[in-house]
Design a protein around this motif. Structure first.
Motif, PDB file in Angstrom:
ATOM      1  N   LEU A 116       0.926  -1.279  -0.064  1.00  0.00           N
ATOM      2  CA  LEU A 116       0.042  -0.083  -0.027  1.00  0.00           C
ATOM      3  C   LEU A 116       0.901   1.213   0.023  1.00  0.00           C
ATOM      4  O   LEU A 116       0.398   2.158  -0.626  1.00  0.00           O
ATOM      5  N   ARG A 117       2.034   1.299   0.858  1.00  0.00           N
ATOM      6  CA  ARG A 117       2.886   2.293   0.750  1.00  0.00           C
ATOM      7  C   ARG A 117       3.548   2.586  -0.890  1.00  0.00           C
ATOM      8  O   ARG A 117       3.861   3.610  -1.117  1.00  0.00           O
ATOM      9  N   VAL A 118       4.044   1.429  -1.061  1.00  0.00           N
ATOM     10  CA  VAL A 118       4.319   1.478  -2.488  1.00  0.00           C
ATOM     11  C   VAL A 118       3.456   2.052  -3.728  1.00  0.00           C
ATOM     12  O   VAL A 118       4.035   3.097  -4.288  1.00  0.00           O
ATOM     13  N   LYS A 119       2.250   1.879  -3.351  1.00  0.00           N
ATOM     14  CA  LYS A 119       1.235   2.505  -4.217  1.00  0.00           C
ATOM     15  C   LYS A 119       0.692   4.139  -3.823  1.00  0.00           C
ATOM     16  O   LYS A 119      -0.151   4.701  -4.081  1.00  0.00           O
ATOM     17  N   HIS A 120       1.514   4.425  -2.756  1.00  0.00           N
ATOM     18  CA  HIS A 120       1.350   5.815  -2.105  1.00  0.00           C
ATOM     19  C   HIS A 120      -0.016   6.035  -1.632  1.00  0.00           C
ATOM     20  O   HIS A 120      -0.635   7.052  -1.725  1.00  0.00           O
ATOM     21  N   LYS A 121      -0.940   5.106  -0.637  1.00  0.00           N
ATOM     22  CA  LYS A 121      -1.861   5.311  -0.253  1.00  0.00           C
ATOM     23  C   LYS A 121      -1.694   6.105   1.121  1.00  0.00           C
ATOM     24  O   LYS A 121      -0.611   6.117   1.525  1.00  0.00           O
ATOM     25  N   GLY A 122      -3.000   6.672   1.376  1.00  0.00           N
ATOM     26  CA  GLY A 122      -2.710   7.450   2.524  1.00  0.00           C
ATOM     27  C   GLY A 122      -2.826   6.670   3.905  1.00  0.00           C
ATOM     28  O   GLY A 122      -3.134   5.460   3.920  1.00  0.00           O
ATOM     29  N   GLU A 123      -2.375   7.308   4.915  1.00  0.00           N
ATOM     30  CA  GLU A 123      -2.138   6.621   6.255  1.00  0.00           C
ATOM     31  C   GLU A 123      -3.390   5.944   6.725  1.00  0.00           C
ATOM     32  O   GLU A 123      -3.488   5.061   7.305  1.00  0.00           O
ATOM     33  N   ALA A 124      -4.582   6.834   6.556  1.00  0.00           N
ATOM     34  CA  ALA A 124      -5.787   6.358   7.006  1.00  0.00           C
ATOM     35  C   ALA A 124      -6.319   5.174   6.524  1.00  0.00           C
ATOM     36  O   ALA A 124      -6.738   4.081   6.927  1.00  0.00           O
TER      37      ALA A 124
END
Length: 367
Positions: A116-124
């Protein structure tokens, strides 16, 4: 698509949609043909298994769908879009391998969040998804642990959660349970089936284990030498095999060469013996598919039946498997509930009755 959205769609409606389509796939490695003009449609939301021996092309086909292997010819479509020339990252697919490949320096939660972080999703969104995935695999209390602090089964479920977290169009699983002991493997099979049902994700599974394929799958593609021999639901794969190879490969079986006598209503065996039955065949020379549940043993001297000699008696956790040999040399197996009967001992005589045998293949010989 969220888990709740996937589960809210009627199963039959989703199954009518094609999620992934492999069209006329050809792949060669030198003189070896790993995929010989394979066409395969994977339905939205189904659990489809590629089943076959080592070297049959099942992993190669999965790698082609994933974009990890280029095709010599043919096309891969995902949700109707041609992705043949796209990289693996551009196909929105998830993969789980036999080796869990968890990051040892990250916690369980960080491993699940990685994609998810690789896909730049928000922290929430990341936090919400990690919580959902931990609930899905029923390990919510392990979020702060490192992989080294987990059992093999727990690591495999976290690897599954990490792959599902990015909401892949297709989740591919390449023999993910192969390294586990038998008891844990069976537990994880049940968990995998539940997770598939609750997530609503389309699964493509690769295995050489016939029992595993039949237990897990909505449909099974039995492969040999770069071709699909039969694609069907597990019941039909087992009860109505398309050819001798599928019959012999899936489950315990005897392929019994015999002659069908329609006038007498039964089969005549080489070396003597007759078994009454009705078959839908138009030739005399046949090969009859006989599984252990089709063979019923009776004590010798107890009337009609095929004379045989008991060669082995094995008790298997609530059932007994008896192996007997006919005068022709053919071997039959009979499985029954409970402990071994004193009527059937090693070297002893018995009578075999063939019940509910319905599948036969034509073989060379007179009509």
């Amino acid at each position: 698509m969220s888990l709740s959205a996937a589960k809210s769609q009627p199963g039959s409606a989703r199954m009518d949609k094609i999620k992934v389509s492999a069209r006329n796939i050809v792949k060669r490695f030198g003189a070896t043909i790993a995929a010989a003009d394979i066409s395969l449609d994977i339905r939205d939301g189904e659990f489809l298994t590629l089943l076959g021996e080592s070297g049959c092309g099942k992993t190669t086909l999965m790698r082609i769908i994933a974009g990890l292997e280029a095709v010599d010819s043919g096309a891969i479509l995902i949700d109707g879009r041609d992705v043949t020339a796209l990289s693996p990252r551009e196909r929105n697919l998830g993969m789980v391998f036999q080796q869990y490949s968890l990051f040892p320096h990250m916690s369980v939660a960080e491993n699940i969040a990685y994609g998810l972080r690789v896909k730049h999703k928000g922290e929430a969104e990341i936090s919400k998804t990690v919580d959902e995935m931990l609930e899905l695999v029923r390990l919510p209390d392990l979020r702060e642990r490192r992989p080294a602090q987990l059992s093999g089964g727990q690591q495999q479920r976290i690897a599954l959660a990490r792959a599902l977290a990015t909401r892949p169009s297709l989740l591919m699983l390449d023999e993910p349970l192969g390294a586990l002991d038998l008891k844990l493997r069976r537990q994880l099979q049940a968990e995998l089936k539940r997770i598939h049902r609750e997530s609503g994700t389309t699964f493509l599974f690769v295995t050489h284990d016939q029992d595993e394929a039949l237990f897990l799958s909505d449909r099974v593609a039995v492969m040999r030498a770069g071709q699909i021999e039969q694609l069907d639901d597990p019941t039909r794969i087992y009860c109505n095999p398309a050819n001798r190879f599928v019959a012999d490969f899936v489950g315990d079986v005897t392929l019994l060469d015999c002659e069908y006598d329609a006038m007498r209503g039964g089969i005549a065996l080489e070396g003597g013996g007759f078994a009454p039955m009705t078959l839908d065949v138009d030739r005399r020379c046949i090969t009859l598919v006989v599984r252990p549940e089709n063979v019923r043993l009776a004590p010798a001297g107890g009337g009609e039946g095929l004379a045989c000699k008991v060669e082995d008696v094995a008790y298997q956790a609530g059932t007994t498997l008896c192996t007997v040999r006919l005068p022709s040399g053919a071997v039959l197996k009979s499985r029954g509930l409970g402990a071994p009967s004193p009527d059937f001992v090693l070297g002893g005589e018995a009578l075999a009755h063939l019940d509910d045998c319905r599948v036969a293949f034509i073989r060379e010989g007179p009509a």
